[in-house]
Design an enzyme around this catalytic site. Structure first.
Site, short mmCIF file in Angstrom:
data_model
loop_
_atom_site.label_atom_id
_atom_site.label_comp_id
_atom_site.label_asym_id
_atom_site.label_seq_id
_atom_site.Cartn_x
_atom_site.Cartn_y
_atom_site.Cartn_z
N GLY A 224 10.00 -1.78 -21.39
CA GLY A 224 9.97 -2.84 -20.38
C GLY A 224 11.23 -3.68 -20.27
O GLY A 224 11.31 -4.55 -19.39
N GLU A 258 10.09 2.05 -26.62
CA GLU A 258 9.92 3.07 -25.58
C GLU A 258 10.58 2.58 -24.32
O GLU A 258 9.93 1.95 -23.49
CB GLU A 258 8.43 3.27 -25.28
N GLY A 260 12.53 2.97 -20.75
CA GLY A 260 12.79 3.86 -19.63
C GLY A 260 13.91 3.30 -18.78
O GLY A 260 15.07 3.70 -18.86
N ARG A 261 13.55 2.30 -17.99
CA ARG A 261 14.48 1.69 -17.05
C ARG A 261 15.80 1.25 -17.70
O ARG A 261 16.87 1.48 -17.16
CB ARG A 261 13.79 0.45 -16.44
N ARG A 297 10.81 2.43 -4.37
CA ARG A 297 10.70 1.09 -4.95
C ARG A 297 10.79 -0.05 -3.93
O ARG A 297 10.00 -0.99 -4.00
CB ARG A 297 11.71 0.89 -6.10
N TYR A 301 7.34 -2.01 -4.12
CA TYR A 301 7.35 -3.28 -4.86
C TYR A 301 8.22 -4.34 -4.19
O TYR A 301 8.56 -5.34 -4.83
CB TYR A 301 7.94 -3.10 -6.26
N CYS A 326 8.38 8.25 9.28
CA CYS A 326 7.57 7.57 10.29
C CYS A 326 6.64 6.53 9.67
O CYS A 326 5.42 6.69 9.68
CB CYS A 326 6.79 8.60 11.09
N GLU A 327 7.22 5.51 9.10
CA GLU A 327 6.49 4.39 8.53
C GLU A 327 7.40 3.17 8.69
O GLU A 327 8.59 3.24 8.37
CB GLU A 327 6.27 4.56 7.02
N TYR A 355 12.77 5.40 -11.97
CA TYR A 355 11.70 5.34 -10.97
C TYR A 355 12.24 5.62 -9.56
O TYR A 355 11.77 5.05 -8.58
CB TYR A 355 10.96 4.00 -11.05
#
Ligand SMILES: *Cc1c(COP(=O)(O)O)cnc(C)c1O
Length: 405
Positions: A224, A258, A260-261, A297, A301, A326-327, A355
Site C-alpha cells: 500500500g 507486499e 505493488g504500486r 484508473r 477512481y 463509446c463511454e 494497475y
C-alpha cells in the site's frame, strides 16, 4: 527516455517500463529493512508481466499473489516457491490444492470458513498447510474508499479476536501450521499513522500468540505504500520500516511486505498518439489512441495521471484528453494544459506502471497495447501487441456450428 523513437519502433498505444527505476525502488525498501530478516514480496496484480516478475526475481523478490493464475505466473517467471504468498478472500478448492502441491511459502487465510477448507484439502493431500491469518485491524488508511481494505466494513481479513481463535485452531490441527501473521490496510497510502496503528495491533496479537506457544515466523505488514502521481508526499521507505520495527522490538520475526504500486507505478509510461482535436462549444477535447480499456484508473477512481507532450512545448489551453471508447467516462485526463496539437503528435501519460496494463481489457474490441522494457538505455518488447486474431481466438470455431446440428 526517447519516446519518439519508441513510438516509431513499437507503435502506440504503448506501455513503457523503466526497469532501472524498478530496481532502485526495490533496493530502497530492502535497505530500509536491512537491520532485520526481511522478504520483499511484489504484489503481482499491480503489473503481472512475466518479464517484470523475472526482473524482480533476479533482485531477490518474492511475490504476493491473489489468484492461482498469479501464483503460476510467479513460478513461471522464476520466483522461488518459498517466497510466494497466496492471499485473497475467495480462493477456490482447485486454487488451494495447487498452492499446497506447489509447496509455496504460505496461504494467507481470510476467514474461518476458508481455514476449514484449507485444512480439509491439506488432509486429503496428506500434507500440512503453512498459513497466515489476515488480520483486519479496523484502521482507516485514509485513502480512496475503493482501495481501503483495513476497515471492519471492508470484506478483507478477520478481527483480532477471531484471528486468535483461528490460530488456536491451527495449533490443534495436524494439517495446519500457522507460520505467519498478516495485515494489509489499503493502497496508495501516504500517511504513516495508519501503518503504525495497524502494526501495533498486529504486533500485540503476535505477542499474545507467543504466550500461547504459537510461534509465528513471518510478520507480513502488507503493501500500500503510495507514490507521487501529482503532488503527494510519499512515505519514505526508511520511515515505513521504522513504523513497523518500532512495534517489533524483542521479537525474532522475518518482516514481509507486499508492495505493488511502490515498486512499479512510477516506472511506467503510457505513450499515446493524438488522433484529433475537437471543440464542443467551449470545451476542448484531444482525442488520442489510448483509452480507458488501456488505463482505467482515471475512469474508475477519478485518479490523476500527469500528461505531457513529447516534442511540443509552449503554453496552451485546457483540454480533456479522451479515448475512442463509446463511454463519456472514457478519459485519461481532465483540464490538462496542452499546446495546440496535430494528428500524430505524441502524449505521454505518466506513472502508468501499476494497475495500468493489468487492469486493461478488450472493451470495444480493442486489442491490448504492447509493453516494452527499458534497461541500461536498451529497450525491448516484453509483450506483443494483441491482434484481431487474438481477440476472436476463443470464439471463432463455434461459428462453424449450427443450432440444429
Ligand atoms: C493489492 C495488494 C497489495 C499491494 O498493494 P499496493 O498498493 O499496490 O502496494 C498487497 N497485499 C495485498 C493482500 C493486496 O491485495
Amino acid at each position: 527516455m526517447d519516446f519518439k523513437a519508441l513510438a516509431s519502433r513499437y507503435k502506440t498505444p504503448l506501455f513503457i517500463y523503466d526497469f532501472d527505476h524498478i530496481s532502485a525502488q526495490f533496493n530502497s525498501v530492502k535497505e530500509a529493512f536491512n537491520a532485520r530478516k526481511s522478504l520483499v514480496c511484489y504484489a503481482v496484480k499491480a503489473n503481472s508481466n512475466l518479464s517484470i516478475l523475472k526482473h524482480l526475481a533476479n533482485l531477490g523478490a518474492g511475490c504476493d499473489c491473489v489468484s492461482v493464475g498469479e501464483v503460476k505466473r510467479a513460478l513461471y517467471a522464476g520466483i522461488t516457491r518459498y517466497k510466494i504468498i497466496f492471499s485473497g478472500v475467495g480462493k477456490d478448492d482447485s486454487e488451494i490444492e495447487f498452492a499446497l502441491k506447489e509447496n509455496i511459502l504460505m496461504l494467507n487465510v481470510e476467514s474461518e470458513a476458508e481455514l476449514k477448507r484449507v485444512e480439509a484439502i491439506a488432509k486429503n493431500l496428506n500434507t500440512t498447510a503453512r498459513i497466515s491469518v489476515r488480520v483486519n485491524p479496523n484502521v482507516d488508511a485514509k485513502t480512496h474508499p475503493y482501495i481501503s481494505t483495513g476497515l471492519r466494513k471492508n470484506k478483507f481479513g478477520v478481527d483480532t479476536d477471531t484471528a486468535k481463535k483461528l490460530y488456536i485452531y491451527c495449533k490443534n490441527s495436524p494439517f495446519l501450521d500457522p507460520v505467519g501473521i498478516h495485515c494489509h490496510i489499503g493502497s496508495q497510502i501516504t500517511d504513516i499513522a495508519p501503518y503504525r496503528d495497524a502494526t501495533a495491533i498486529t504486533a500485540e496479537l503476535l505477542r499474545s500468540l507467543k504466550a500461547l506457544e504459537i510461534d509465528i515466523k513471518f510478520f507480513d505488514v502488507g503493501g500500500g505504500l503510495g507514490i507521487r502521481y501529482k503532488d503527494e508526499t510519499p512515505i519514505k521507505p526508511y520511515d515505513f520500516a521504522q513504523s513497523v520495527l518500532a512495534n517489533l522490538s524483542g521479537t525474532d520475526v522475518t518482516i514481509v511486505c507486499e508492495l505493488g504500486r511502490f515498486l512499479v507505478g512510477n516506472s511506467g509510461y503510457l505513450l499515446t498518439k493524438v488522433l484529433y482535436e475537437k471543440q464542443n462549444g467551449t470545451k476542448r477535447f484531444v482525442v488520442v489512441d489510448a483509452a480507458m480499456n488501456d488505463l482505467i484508473r482515471p475512469s474508475l477512481y477519478s485518479a490523476y495521471h500527469e500528461i505531457e507532450t513529447v516534442d511540443k512545448n509552449g503554453g496552451g489551453s485546457l483540454a480533456d484528453v479522451v479515448g475512442p471508447i463509446c463511454e463519456s467516462g472514457d478519459f485519461l485526463g481532465k483540464d490538462v494544459e496542452l499546446p495546440p496539437l496535430e494528428h500524430s503528435d505524441l502524449l505521454v501519460v505518466k506513472s502508468a506502471g501499476a494497475y495500468g496494463f493489468s487492469m486493461s481489457s478488450n472493451y470495444n474490441s480493442r486489442p491490448r497495447a504492447a509493453e516494452v522494457a527499458v534497461k541500461d538505455g536498451k529497450d525491448r518488447l516484453i509483450r506483443a501487441r494483441e491482434s484481431f486474431e487474438d481477440l476472436i481466438e476463443l470464439e471463432k470455431e463455434y461459428l462453424k456450428k449450427d443450432w440444429d446440428e
